[in-house]
Design a protein around this motif. Structure first.
Motif, PDB file in Angstrom:
ATOM      1  N   ALA A 450      -0.072   2.313  -9.659  1.00 46.57           N
ATOM      2  CA  ALA A 450       0.919   1.509  -8.689  1.00 46.57           C
ATOM      3  C   ALA A 450       2.467   1.547  -9.005  1.00 46.57           C
ATOM      4  O   ALA A 450       2.806   1.745 -10.020  1.00 46.57           O
ATOM      5  N   ASN A 451       3.110   1.170  -8.002  1.00 45.48           N
ATOM      6  CA  ASN A 451       4.429   1.195  -7.947  1.00 45.48           C
ATOM      7  C   ASN A 451       4.810  -0.308  -7.445  1.00 45.48           C
ATOM      8  O   ASN A 451       4.986  -0.804  -6.281  1.00 45.48           O
ATOM      9  N   PRO A 452       4.862  -1.255  -8.525  1.00 50.67           N
ATOM     10  CA  PRO A 452       5.361  -2.908  -8.143  1.00 50.67           C
ATOM     11  C   PRO A 452       6.831  -2.914  -8.011  1.00 50.67           C
ATOM     12  O   PRO A 452       7.243  -4.158  -7.786  1.00 50.67           O
ATOM     13  N   GLY A 453       7.713  -1.861  -8.080  1.00 50.34           N
ATOM     14  CA  GLY A 453       9.110  -1.932  -7.988  1.00 50.34           C
ATOM     15  C   GLY A 453       9.509  -1.867  -6.605  1.00 50.34           C
ATOM     16  O   GLY A 453       9.168  -2.282  -5.706  1.00 50.34           O
ATOM     17  N   THR A 454      10.797  -1.930  -6.391  1.00 48.13           N
ATOM     18  CA  THR A 454      11.636  -1.993  -5.243  1.00 48.13           C
ATOM     19  C   THR A 454      12.392  -0.899  -4.924  1.00 48.13           C
ATOM     20  O   THR A 454      13.006  -0.678  -3.752  1.00 48.13           O
ATOM     21  N   ALA A 455      11.790   0.418  -5.265  1.00 51.84           N
ATOM     22  CA  ALA A 455      12.285   1.787  -5.209  1.00 51.84           C
ATOM     23  C   ALA A 455      11.053   2.696  -5.347  1.00 51.84           C
ATOM     24  O   ALA A 455      10.467   2.531  -6.084  1.00 51.84           O
ATOM     25  N   SER A 456      11.038   3.700  -4.618  1.00 50.94           N
ATOM     26  CA  SER A 456      10.123   4.891  -4.617  1.00 50.94           C
ATOM     27  C   SER A 456      10.108   5.592  -6.014  1.00 50.94           C
ATOM     28  O   SER A 456      11.186   5.708  -6.787  1.00 50.94           O
ATOM     29  N   ALA A 457       8.852   5.620  -6.668  1.00 51.37           N
ATOM     30  CA  ALA A 457       8.943   6.314  -7.903  1.00 51.37           C
ATOM     31  C   ALA A 457       8.766   7.819  -7.623  1.00 51.37           C
ATOM     32  O   ALA A 457       7.789   8.289  -6.668  1.00 51.37           O
ATOM     33  N   LYS A 458       9.350   8.814  -8.052  1.00 54.26           N
ATOM     34  CA  LYS A 458       9.336  10.068  -7.972  1.00 54.26           C
ATOM     35  C   LYS A 458       9.023  10.912  -9.105  1.00 54.26           C
ATOM     36  O   LYS A 458       9.411  10.616 -10.222  1.00 54.26           O
ATOM     37  N   ASP A 459       8.574  12.265  -8.706  1.00 55.08           N
ATOM     38  CA  ASP A 459       7.985  12.960  -9.708  1.00 55.08           C
ATOM     39  C   ASP A 459       7.030  12.212 -10.762  1.00 55.08           C
ATOM     40  O   ASP A 459       7.141  12.451 -12.147  1.00 55.08           O
ATOM     41  N   ILE A 460       5.839  12.068 -10.297  1.00 58.21           N
ATOM     42  CA  ILE A 460       4.920  11.490 -11.021  1.00 58.21           C
ATOM     43  C   ILE A 460       4.115  12.365 -11.780  1.00 58.21           C
ATOM     44  O   ILE A 460       3.621  13.146 -11.163  1.00 58.21           O
ATOM     45  N   GLU A 461       3.695  12.094 -13.139  1.00 59.24           N
ATOM     46  CA  GLU A 461       2.682  12.679 -13.686  1.00 59.24           C
ATOM     47  C   GLU A 461       1.729  11.667 -14.211  1.00 59.24           C
ATOM     48  O   GLU A 461       2.057  10.912 -14.921  1.00 59.24           O
ATOM     49  N   LEU A 462       0.491  12.073 -14.130  1.00 57.60           N
ATOM     50  CA  LEU A 462      -0.492  11.044 -14.700  1.00 57.60           C
ATOM     51  C   LEU A 462      -1.415  11.910 -15.554  1.00 57.60           C
ATOM     52  O   LEU A 462      -2.015  13.069 -14.912  1.00 57.60           O
ATOM     53  N   VAL A 463      -1.993  11.565 -16.524  1.00 55.10           N
ATOM     54  CA  VAL A 463      -2.559  12.414 -17.785  1.00 55.10           C
ATOM     55  C   VAL A 463      -3.862  11.121 -18.117  1.00 55.10           C
ATOM     56  O   VAL A 463      -3.442  10.244 -18.412  1.00 55.10           O
ATOM     57  N   ALA A 464      -4.925  11.800 -18.042  1.00 53.48           N
ATOM     58  CA  ALA A 464      -6.027  11.124 -18.483  1.00 53.48           C
ATOM     59  C   ALA A 464      -6.623  11.901 -19.732  1.00 53.48           C
ATOM     60  O   ALA A 464      -7.257  13.110 -19.771  1.00 53.48           O
TER      61      ALA A 464
END
Length: 660
Positions: A450-464
C-alpha cells in the motif's frame, strides 16, 4: 547745569486745591521756574526715615502746605533692588528658543549724567504680563479749571494715604489690547500628547541672535519740587528681531511718578512695564518717566529689558513603510529544494532604515545554516524594493506554514506567511493467509503493498523470502521465483497515493515447524518497508487399519485368529494409539499378540496404548478366539489415538458350523 526740557506731560503737575489766581484769572504754578520754592520743615513732624511729613512751600504771596506720602509708598526700597537678578549668558544651543531679559542699574554717583550700557543675548522667561492699564483721563474740571491725579503709590499698595492733589492718568477706551501671550505653566508632558506647533516664518530658520542694549539716563542732579525726566533707551544691535520686548522699571525711592511716555502698565509687584512689541535689528525704542523728587539723597532704580528670541525650523515628516511578499510552490516532493522568492519594498514616503529579514525555519524544512536565519538589507529608499531567494530543503511530509519577517527602524514590522505541502510517497506491506497449515497441503498467501502517502511511489520492488519449510508452488502478477535465494520477486512501475496492490503466492508445507516469511519492498526516494509473518506447519496423523480373520469358516470348538494391521498414513506421528477387541458371546478370547501388552476382560481384549506410531508406519495386533456355537459371528475392533478423539470401529464376520 541746565535742566532737561520738560515734556508736554509736565502740564499735569500737581496743583493745590486752593491755588489763588492772579489779577488776570490764571492759576499760579507752584513749580514755575520764576519762583524757586523755599522749604521749611517743622522739626517735630518727621516720618520714620527722618524726612519731613509735610512741606511748606512759599512762592511770592502764596503759601502752601502739602502732605508727602510715606517714603515706603514711593517707588521701591533698596531691599527691592537687591532682589533683582542680573542677566547671565549661556552658550546652550537652544538659546534662540528661550526668552531673554537685560537690565540696567544706575550707578550710585550723581556727579554726571548716567549713560551706562549693558548688552545681553540671553533669553530668559519673563514674569506673567498683566493687561496694560487704561490711560488715565483727566477728571471733570472744577470751577477753577484745575485737574488732579490720584497718587500712584496709593493705588498700588491699596493702603489709605494722605491724598495729594494730582491729575489722574487718562483712561483709554475699553478696546481689547493685543498682548504677547505668556507661556503656559509647565506641565509634565505625556507620551500620548499631540503637538500643535507650526513652522514659523522662513526668516526664523537658522541661528537667531537678537542682542539688546539698554541705556538709562537722567540729569546729573535733580531738585526736590522740580520734575525730572528719566530716559530708558533700548537698541537691538543683533542680527535677528527680538520678540515681545518689555522694559521693566520701578519708581525710585524718594520720588513720585508724575507720568510715563509712552504709557506704562503696572506689574504684579507695582513695577512699571512698557510693552514695546518686536524690535527689529538696528532699531531702538525710548521710554520716559517724569518723576518728582520728594527727599534728598541718591536717587535711582534698576531698569531691565525682557524679550523673546524665536527660532524656527522646517522639515518634512515622512512615513516609511514596509511591504513584504513571498512566493513559493504550494506543493513539493520530500527531499527536493523549496525556493521562496522574497520581495521587500518601501511604498512609503521616507527611507526605511535598518531593514532586516528573519526566517525561522519551520519543522519539515531545513537549511544548512540552521533553523534561524537573518539577512540585513540596510536602507530602502521610498519606492525601492529588493528581491532575493531563499532555498530550503523539504525534510518531512505534511502541511507547513513558512513565515518570513521584515523589521526596520521606527518600529516597522511586517511578516508574510506561505503555506505549502510537502508530498511524499510511503510504502506498507502486509500478508494474509493461514496461520497454521498441515504438511503436504497447499497454503495460499495474499501479499499486499500500500501507498498511504501523498505522492505516487515509483519503481517498486516486492520480495517474499520463503522459509525452508515451504516449497514454492506458484505466484500471480508476474512473480518470479529464484531458487538460489528461495525468494519470489515482483516489480511494479508506479503505485498512486492511497492505493493498494495485492499479489498471490502459493506454497506447500514440507516440514513441520514454524515457517517465517520475510516481506520487503523498496521504491524511489529511498522508500523501504519490511514485515515478517510466521506460519505454523504441522503434520496430520491419518490412522487406517485392516481387520481380517485367518481361518474362515471354522467348526464349533475350532480356533481362529483376527489380525489387525494399523497404518499411519498421515504426516504426523500418532500418539497413544489404543486398540480394543470385542468378541461375541458364541466365542471365547483365548490369547492375543501385539507391540504392547494386553489383558482379557470377559469378552473384551484390551491393549495398552502404543506411545507413538510414526507417520507412514504400521503395526499389527493378533487376537485368538475359540468358537463355542455355530453361526455367523462378528468380532468388533476399535482404534483411537490422541489425534483421533472418536474411535474408528470395524467388524470382521466368521462362519462357524457344527454337526447337524
Amino acid at each position: 547745569a541746565p535742566e532737561p526740557e520738560m515734556p508736554a506731560e509736565a502740564a499735569l503737575s500737581p496743583v493745590p486745591l486752593s491755588a489763588p489766581s492772579d489779577a488776570q484769572g490764571t492759576t499760579t504754578n507752584p513749580f514755575a521756574r520764576a519762583a524757586a520754592p523755599q522749604v521749611t520743615t517743622p522739626p517735630a513732624n518727621v516720618d520714620r526715615y527722618g524726612n519731613p511729613a509735610s512741606l511748606t512751600l512759599t512762592s511770592g504771596q502764596q503759601q502752601l502746605t502739602d502732605d508727602i506720602p510715606d517714603a515706603s509708598e514711593l517707588g521701591t526700597t533698596v531691599e527691592d533692588r537687591a532682589t533683582e537678578v542680573p542677566a547671565t549668558r549661556t552658550d546652550s544651543p537652544f538659546v534662540a528658543s528661550r526668552r531673554g531679559s537685560a537690565r540696567y542699574e544706575e550707578p550710585a554717583s550723581s556727579d554726571a549724567p548716567v549713560e551706562e550700557e549693558q548688552t545681553t543675548d540671553t533669553a530668559t522667561e519673563p514674569a506673567a504680563i498683566e493687561p496694560e492699564p487704561r490711560r488715565l483721563e483727566p477728571r471733570e474740571s472744577d470751577d477753577d479749571g484745575a485737574r488732579y491725579r490720584e497718587p500712584l503709590s496709593a493705588r498700588r499698595s491699596g493702603r489709605a494715604t494722605a491724598q495729594e492733589p494730582t491729575e489722574e492718568l487718562a483712561e483709554e477706551p475699553d478696546t481689547p489690547q493685543t498682548e504677547p501671550a505668556s507661556d503656559p505653566p509647565a506641565e509634565e508632558s505625556g507620551g500620548d500628547e499631540l503637538g500643535t506647533g507650526r513652522p514659523g516664518d522662513p526668516q526664523l530658520s537658522g541661528a537667531q541672535a537678537p542682542t539688546l542694549t539698554i541705556e538709562k539716563s537722567a540729569p546729573p542732579e535733580i531738585q526736590i519740587g522740580q520734575a525730572a525726566k528719566f530716559v530708558i533707551k533700548v537698541r537691538n544691535v543683533g542680527t535677528a528681531s527680538a520678540q515681545g520686548v518689555e522694559i521693566h522699571d520701578v519708581v525710585p525711592q524718594g520720588t513720585q511718578l508724575i507720568d510715563t511716555n509712552p504709557s506704562a502698565k503696572r506689574g504684579p509687584q507695582g513695577e512699571l512695564i512698557w510693552s514695546l512689541g518686536n524690535l527689529k535689528p538696528g532699531s531702538e525704542q525710548t521710554v520716559e518717566l517724569q518723576l518728582m523728587p520728594m527727599s534728598e539723597g541718591e536717587i535711582g532704580s534698576v531698569a531691565t529689558v525682557h524679550f523673546r528670541a524665536e527660532a524656527s525650523v522646517r522639515t518634512v515628516a515622512t512615513k516609511p513603510l514596509l511591504n513584504l511578499e513571498v512566493f513559493g510552490p504550494s506543493k513539493v516532493m520530500k527531499g527536493e529544494n523549496v525556493t521562496f522568492k522574497i520581495k521587500v519594498s518601501n511604498p512609503g514616503s521616507g527611507a526605511a532604515g535598518g531593514v532586516v529579514l528573519t526566517e525561522k525555519v519551520p519543522e519539515g524544512l531545513k537549511h544548512s545554516a540552521g533553523q534561524e536565519l537573518e539577512l540585513e538589507i540596510g536602507t530602502l529608499k521610498p519606492g525601492e524594493n529588493r528581491e532575493l531567494e531563499l532555498t530550503l530543503v523539504a525534510d518531512e511530509a505534511g502541511p507547513i506554514t513558512n513565515i518570513v519577517t521584515a523589521q526596520a527602524d521606527a518600529n516597522l514590522h511586517v511578516e508574510a506567511r506561505t503555506d505549502l505541502e510537502v508530498l511524499a510517497p510511503a510504502l506498507q506491506v502486509s500478508m494474509t493467509g493461514p496461520k497454521r497449515r498441515y504438511l503436504e497441503r497447499n497454503a495460499v498467501h495474499n501479499i499486499s503493498i500500500a501507498n498511504p502517502g501523498t505522492a505516487s511511489a515509483k519503481d517498486i520492488e516486492l520480495v517474499a523470502g520463503l522459509p525452508k519449510e515451504l516449497k514454492f508452488v506458484e505466484a500471480n502478477n508476474g512473480g518470479q521465483y529464484d531458487a538460489a535465494t528461495h525468494s519470489v520477486y515482483w516489480s511494479l512501475e508506479e503505485l498512486p497515493p492511497q492505493e493498494t496492490g495485492t499479489v498471490t503466492l502459493t506454497t506447500l508445507p514440507q516440514q513441520p515447524g514454524e515457517a517465517r516469511f520475510s516481506i520487503k519492498s523498496t521504491a524511489q526516494a529511498n522508500l523501504k518497508a519490511e514485515r515478517e509473518e510466521t506460519l505454523a506447519i504441522e503434520g496430520l496423523a491419518a490412522i487406517n487399519f485392516q481387520l481380517s480373520d485367518v481361518n474362515d469358516p471354522i467348526e464349533v470348538g475350532g480356533l481362529t485368529s483376527y489380525e489387525v494391521r494399523v497404518t499411519n498414513q498421515g504426516t504426523k506421528a500418532a500418539t497413544n494409539l489404543r486398540l480394543t477387541a470385542l468378541v461375541p458371546n458364541q466365542m471365547k478370547p483365548v490369547a492375543a499378540e501385539g507391540p504392547v501388552r494386553y489383558r482379557i476382560e470377559g469378552q473384551r481384549v484390551v491393549f495398552e496404548p502404543l506411545r507413538q506410531l510414526a507417520a507412514k508406519a504400521d503395526t499389527s495386533f493378533v487376537i485368538k478366539v475359540k468358537a463355542l456355537e455355530a453361526g455367523d459371528l462378528r468380532v468388533q475392533v476399535q482404534v483411537s489415538s490422541d489425534e483421533i478423539r472418536e474411535a474408528i470401529t470395524k467388524e470382521e464376520s466368521t462362519r462357524v458350523f457344527g454337526d447337524e
